[in-house]
Write a protein that holds these residues in place. Sequence first.
Motif, PDB file in Angstrom:
ATOM      1  N   TRP A   1       7.464  33.089 -37.855  1.00 43.13           N
ATOM      2  CA  TRP A   1       6.045  33.146 -37.505  1.00 43.13           C
ATOM      3  C   TRP A   1       5.860  33.903 -36.202  1.00 43.13           C
ATOM      4  N   THR A   2       4.654  34.369 -36.012  1.00 51.20           N
ATOM      5  CA  THR A   2       4.297  35.044 -34.764  1.00 51.20           C
ATOM      6  C   THR A   2       2.923  34.567 -34.337  1.00 51.20           C
ATOM      7  N   TYR A   3       2.718  34.514 -33.028  1.00 50.37           N
ATOM      8  CA  TYR A   3       1.423  34.105 -32.484  1.00 50.37           C
ATOM      9  C   TYR A   3       1.013  35.110 -31.417  1.00 50.37           C
ATOM     10  N   LYS A   4      -0.194  35.635 -31.532  1.00 50.73           N
ATOM     11  CA  LYS A   4      -0.700  36.619 -30.574  1.00 50.73           C
ATOM     12  C   LYS A   4      -1.318  35.923 -29.377  1.00 50.73           C
ATOM     13  N   LEU A   5      -0.829  36.229 -28.170  1.00 50.80           N
ATOM     14  CA  LEU A   5      -1.407  35.675 -26.949  1.00 50.80           C
ATOM     15  C   LEU A   5      -2.708  36.393 -26.608  1.00 50.80           C
ATOM     16  N   ASP A   6      -3.487  35.781 -25.724  1.00 50.77           N
ATOM     17  CA  ASP A   6      -4.830  36.286 -25.451  1.00 50.77           C
ATOM     18  C   ASP A   6      -4.840  37.576 -24.647  1.00 50.77           C
ATOM     19  N   LEU A   7      -3.903  37.728 -23.719  1.00 51.70           N
ATOM     20  CA  LEU A   7      -3.943  38.853 -22.793  1.00 51.70           C
ATOM     21  C   LEU A   7      -2.659  39.658 -22.887  1.00 51.70           C
ATOM     22  N   ASP A   8      -2.785  40.960 -22.992  1.00 48.14           N
ATOM     23  CA  ASP A   8      -1.629  41.839 -23.137  1.00 48.14           C
ATOM     24  C   ASP A   8      -1.154  42.319 -21.767  1.00 48.14           C
TER      25      ASP A   8
ATOM     26  N   PHE B   1      11.456  34.365 -29.083  1.00 45.61           N
ATOM     27  CA  PHE B   1      11.333  35.317 -27.978  1.00 45.61           C
ATOM     28  C   PHE B   1       9.861  35.399 -27.577  1.00 45.61           C
ATOM     29  N   MET B   2       9.595  35.332 -26.277  1.00 49.06           N
ATOM     30  CA  MET B   2       8.272  35.655 -25.750  1.00 49.06           C
ATOM     31  C   MET B   2       8.275  37.150 -25.449  1.00 49.06           C
ATOM     32  N   ALA B   3       7.444  37.909 -26.133  1.00 53.38           N
ATOM     33  CA  ALA B   3       7.440  39.362 -26.003  1.00 53.38           C
ATOM     34  C   ALA B   3       6.195  39.824 -25.257  1.00 53.38           C
ATOM     35  N   GLY B   4       6.382  40.724 -24.313  1.00 52.61           N
ATOM     36  CA  GLY B   4       5.257  41.274 -23.570  1.00 52.61           C
ATOM     37  C   GLY B   4       5.752  42.065 -22.379  1.00 52.61           C
ATOM     38  N   TRP B   5       5.365  43.307 -22.295  1.00 57.04           N
ATOM     39  CA  TRP B   5       5.874  44.232 -21.295  1.00 57.04           C
ATOM     40  C   TRP B   5       5.100  44.066 -19.988  1.00 57.04           C
ATOM     41  N   GLY B   6       5.830  43.894 -18.886  1.00 57.82           N
ATOM     42  CA  GLY B   6       5.155  43.735 -17.606  1.00 57.82           C
ATOM     43  C   GLY B   6       6.132  43.404 -16.503  1.00 57.82           C
TER      44      GLY B   6
ATOM     45  N   ALA C   1       1.338  41.205 -26.190  1.00 55.78           N
ATOM     46  CA  ALA C   1       1.904  39.897 -25.864  1.00 55.78           C
ATOM     47  C   ALA C   1       1.920  38.998 -27.096  1.00 55.78           C
ATOM     48  N   ARG C   2       3.131  38.603 -27.518  1.00 59.04           N
ATOM     49  CA  ARG C   2       3.295  37.776 -28.713  1.00 59.04           C
ATOM     50  C   ARG C   2       4.434  36.785 -28.536  1.00 59.04           C
ATOM     51  N   ILE C   3       4.347  35.705 -29.315  1.00 58.37           N
ATOM     52  CA  ILE C   3       5.483  34.818 -29.530  1.00 58.37           C
ATOM     53  C   ILE C   3       6.112  35.227 -30.859  1.00 58.37           C
ATOM     54  N   LEU C   4       7.419  35.495 -30.843  1.00 60.95           N
ATOM     55  CA  LEU C   4       8.152  35.890 -32.045  1.00 60.95           C
ATOM     56  C   LEU C   4       9.200  34.826 -32.338  1.00 60.95           C
ATOM     57  N   THR C   5       9.104  34.173 -33.487  1.00 64.07           N
ATOM     58  CA  THR C   5      10.031  33.108 -33.845  1.00 64.07           C
ATOM     59  C   THR C   5      10.715  33.445 -35.160  1.00 64.07           C
ATOM     60  N   TYR C   6      12.052  33.309 -35.170  1.00 66.86           N
ATOM     61  CA  TYR C   6      12.879  33.702 -36.315  1.00 66.86           C
ATOM     62  C   TYR C   6      13.632  32.494 -36.869  1.00 66.86           C
ATOM     63  N   LYS C   7      13.939  32.574 -38.177  1.00 68.92           N
ATOM     64  CA  LYS C   7      14.804  31.602 -38.824  1.00 68.92           C
ATOM     65  C   LYS C   7      15.570  32.319 -39.928  1.00 68.92           C
TER      66      LYS C   7
ATOM     67  N   ALA D   1       8.106  36.272 -42.792  1.00 69.85           N
ATOM     68  CA  ALA D   1       6.823  36.655 -42.206  1.00 69.85           C
ATOM     69  C   ALA D   1       6.868  38.131 -41.806  1.00 69.85           C
ATOM     70  N   THR D   2       5.702  38.709 -41.623  1.00 67.53           N
ATOM     71  CA  THR D   2       5.595  40.133 -41.317  1.00 67.53           C
ATOM     72  C   THR D   2       5.011  40.333 -39.924  1.00 67.53           C
ATOM     73  N   LEU D   3       5.669  41.166 -39.136  1.00 65.99           N
ATOM     74  CA  LEU D   3       5.155  41.514 -37.822  1.00 65.99           C
ATOM     75  C   LEU D   3       4.109  42.614 -37.984  1.00 65.99           C
ATOM     76  N   PRO D   4       2.912  42.429 -37.440  1.00 65.60           N
ATOM     77  CA  PRO D   4       1.903  43.493 -37.566  1.00 65.60           C
ATOM     78  C   PRO D   4       2.406  44.811 -36.989  1.00 65.60           C
ATOM     79  N   GLU D   5       1.842  45.893 -37.464  1.00 67.51           N
ATOM     80  CA  GLU D   5       2.197  47.201 -36.929  1.00 67.51           C
ATOM     81  C   GLU D   5       1.890  47.245 -35.432  1.00 67.51           C
ATOM     82  N   PRO D   6       2.732  47.928 -34.663  1.00 71.88           N
ATOM     83  CA  PRO D   6       2.467  48.007 -33.218  1.00 71.88           C
ATOM     84  C   PRO D   6       1.172  48.740 -32.934  1.00 71.88           C
ATOM     85  N   ARG D   7       0.516  48.306 -31.882  1.00 72.61           N
ATOM     86  CA  ARG D   7      -0.716  48.975 -31.465  1.00 72.61           C
ATOM     87  C   ARG D   7      -0.347  50.245 -30.710  1.00 72.61           C
TER      88      ARG D   7
END
Length: 705
Positions: free
Chosen positions: A82-89, A561-566, A586-592, A597-603
């Motif tokens: 699963w993946t969860y999109k955080l509010d602020l990039d 993994f917490m993903a987000g460049w900064g 900024a996303r939470i990426l969780t694997y098993k 699940a599908t990761l959306p295309e990068p912006r």
Amino acid sequence: MNTSIRILAAACLLSACAYFDRAPSDSSSSSRPAADVGAARLAAADGEPGNWMTHGGTYQEQRFSRLDRINQDNVGRLGLAWTYKLDLDRGVEATPIVVDGVMYTTGPFSMVYALDARSGELLWKYDPGVTKTRARDGCCGPVNRGVAVWQGKVYVGAYDGRLIALDAATGEPVWSVDTLIDKNRSYTVTGAPRVVKGKVIIGNGGAEFGVRGYITAYDADTGKQAWRFFTVPGDPAKPPENEAMARARETWFGDQYWKQGGGGTVWDSMAYDPELDLLYIGTGNGSLWNRQARSDGKGDNLYLSSIVALRPDTGEYVWHYQTTPGDQWDFTATQTITLADLEIDGEMRPVLMQAPKNGFYYVLDRRTGELISAEKYAPANWAERVDPATGRPVVNQDVADWTQGPRLLVPGPLGAHNWQPMSFSPDTGLAYIPVQEAPAMMVPDNDATFRGKSRFQVGSEPVALPEDADTLAKTVAAYKGRLVAWDPVAQKEVWRQPFPSIWNGGVLSTAGGLVFQGNVTGTVAAYDAADGDKLWEAPANTGVVAGPVTYEVDGEQYVTFMAGWGGVFPLAFGGLAANAKVQPEARILTYKLDGDATLPEPRRRAVAVPEALPPLTADAATVDQGRDLYNDNCGLCHGFSAMGGGVVPDLRYMDGDTHKAFPGIVAGLYQDKGMPSFAGRLTPEQVEAIHQYVIKRAHDLKDSL
């Protein structure tokens, strides 16, 4: 899932907002109350590998998991669960906490999220309402490294200095305290709290902006202050707070250090030994960096760049070890502090290990602070070695003393290892370190003094990056990153994995014989813990800098993994991250295993230099003035030499309307978007000089394409 969202009246309560997304009744795999974590459970956290209950996994901060369902034989089957999109990039640096099927984590500007750890469904989120323009008060963006949990509460340090306790079941605020001692200084909080013996412990940042460092403990139930330990001395006209500060005063000189703040902030690492009942903290650099301007060019300046052992009940000083006496290179000792028991010379020793910025890997006896060994884990030209008899570095003054003139230093202030957490595996006996080579030219300003709140002040001339293509390419090539497996007993490298640039992610090791890490290229990966062979890789759509975690729910192991460049490198030096996929997402990426699940295309950032650029009307002297003013006032966020890293706008890409509005933007027109006002700090003539420099850099970019 049917959800309902209700909003607390934040303006009336803690100046914040909390949003609640109702979870199903079976959202946890346990019948325990939410965040049911106390002293006994934390002390024995290693026996519950299915949970990740404190920042480093356990009090020992090894970032090692006993889980082995995901291992070398099957890691290739990992898929996105699963993946969860955080509010602020913006930059994402948090280590998630996972307790009984619930994940608690943070995003930019200290926002807190609680999610079902199996599905990623939001249970609640909390926004502390940090004013966005407060980002100017920190060196490295409005990042946050995570929360702590204790007996039904979740604790977060807000960027603006508040420590806030939330109800773990609902996200509702329980109490809030202001941890700051001086509102006229640029204190920030980015680190994760720790809870020890019913006390929530938090430090702060801000040394580059001129503050006095300290760490504070608060009662976990009420928020009442229990104790505070200052890391550097204050006003000499006042009595020292304790014997430790009295001893520290003897190592500082002149009358500038306390006016400038002194530094020594405790902005990240801590560890705790329940048997010895010792809390270990890492302290930061001096304020100013320049010891000539800070302390008349002399003195060890205790307790800068030190590991300090305290009693968690009282904050009483027990011992210290200073990794960089008289630090004037921004060689913080705030990097991961790891505890372990190692066999050294045929004897089991309780040790403390750290790979701080200065390039030496330290092994100390954690009972006394005695140096056991220290060797270079990365190139370091500032010192030849650490003398085993004295425990002090043998400094190469001809190379290192940049107060006497410009010096090329390796490592530079970005360090051989920055905040990204390292890991230690008791199975392999190896530490896994995100190492980097990041040289820097330091040019002195020996007359520097404190310049006021919200001003970056280190006692060197404004930073500039090369503007010609050939020199820039050589500089980019000099910035190298790698994942290094290090033997702390033999003090030698065992294997390495190279990366095209610095600022790669934190590390996790597991009993499955794996090492997990995200990186600057926008991927996450797993390596063989013994030899470093890459066994698995997946896209992350953005640079990954945070440390991953693993946990288990209902018999299924997950890796997050917490993903987000900064952070400071993408913000200030983004022009050097030539091979990075730096779009901020900024996303939470969780694997098993067998996740589908599908990761959306990068912006993709649709940016191009406008066809019609304003003409450059200033003479060379004005442009030169604008360059220095830009690097001093704007470079830390928008990129030195006007080369942005994509986290905040790269000003070379401004369109015509933005160019027309430039004076108003600098004066505060975009404060609602997080751009602070510089009115009263810059004259109209200086603003125009900066604008002309940015116009020149836009023309330079267009000509190079």
